[in-house]
Design a protein around this motif. Structure first.
Motif, PDB file in Angstrom:
ATOM      1  N   LEU A 247       1.219  -1.108   0.161  1.00 27.80           N
ATOM      2  CA  LEU A 247       0.079   0.209  -0.041  1.00 27.80           C
ATOM      3  C   LEU A 247       1.347   0.676   0.202  1.00 27.80           C
ATOM      4  O   LEU A 247       1.032   1.910   0.963  1.00 27.80           O
ATOM      5  CB  LEU A 247      -1.107  -0.078   0.970  1.00 27.80           C
TER       6      LEU A 247
ATOM      7  N   ILE B  82      -3.245   0.169  -4.171  1.00 28.34           N
ATOM      8  CA  ILE B  82      -2.850  -1.277  -3.952  1.00 28.34           C
ATOM      9  C   ILE B  82      -2.055  -1.773  -5.337  1.00 28.34           C
ATOM     10  O   ILE B  82      -2.514  -1.285  -6.205  1.00 28.34           O
ATOM     11  CB  ILE B  82      -3.966  -2.003  -3.482  1.00 28.34           C
TER      12      ILE B  82
ATOM     13  N   ALA C 105      -6.506  -5.441   2.343  1.00 29.98           N
ATOM     14  CA  ALA C 105      -5.742  -3.813   2.382  1.00 29.98           C
ATOM     15  C   ALA C 105      -6.532  -3.506   3.954  1.00 29.98           C
ATOM     16  O   ALA C 105      -5.715  -2.589   3.679  1.00 29.98           O
ATOM     17  CB  ALA C 105      -6.048  -3.261   0.250  1.00 29.98           C
TER      18      ALA C 105
END
Length: 153
Positions: free
Chosen positions: A10, A58, A100
């Motif tokens: 990330l 991402i 995520a």
């Protein structure tokens, strides 16, 4: 600072990345087909917040492709923070959003947040499943969206 999970990086959106997303200019960038999504365009227009309370691209490490976005809408207020996420259509259904979101929950917990909020568009069952898998509870619904909360204490 990049947040690493089992499969993902990330990467905080800097001003250059935000401008490229707003312009739809993937030249020299390893974007998967379908990225940026309309949600990514909205996020790229938000003012940058200090880390870790910012927005992130991402990146799937195995391919190096940017496949979506995840992040905080702003800094915490009264111990709560709101998150959002989106994944390019061609890579949905592989647990990327769930992974995520779980990473953001850990960041929130590690930084003293007690509750994380999220909204889903009405009828977006896939997004609702992500939040359910991450332990969120539905706390409100109107015609356009559903509100969710997760205690991270």
């Amino acid at each position: 600072m990049t947040i690493r999970t089992v499969r993902l990086d990330l990467v905080p959106l800097d001003d250059d990345a935000r401008a490229a997303i707003r312009a739809g200019d993937g030249a020299g960038r390893n974007w998967t087909e379908g990225y940026p999504t309309p949600g990514d365009l909205e996020v790229a227009a938000l003012p940058a917040a200090p880390e870790p309370w910012t927005q992130y691209a991402i990146v799937e490490r195995v391919t190096g492709h940017t496949v979506g976005g995840v992040g905080f809408h702003r800094e915490p207020l009264d111990g709560a923070v709101e998150i959002g996420y989106g994944i390019a259509p061609g890579v949905r259904g592989r647990g990327i959003a769930t992974e995520a979101v779980r990473a953001l929950l850990e960041v929130a917990r590690a930084n003293g947040v007690v509750a994380v909020l999220a909204d889903t568009d009405a009828g977006n069952l896939a997004s609702e499943r992500v939040l359910e898998r991450c332990g969120f509870v539905r706390v409100g619904r109107d015609g356009a969206s559903t509100t969710w909360i997760r205690d991270v204490r």
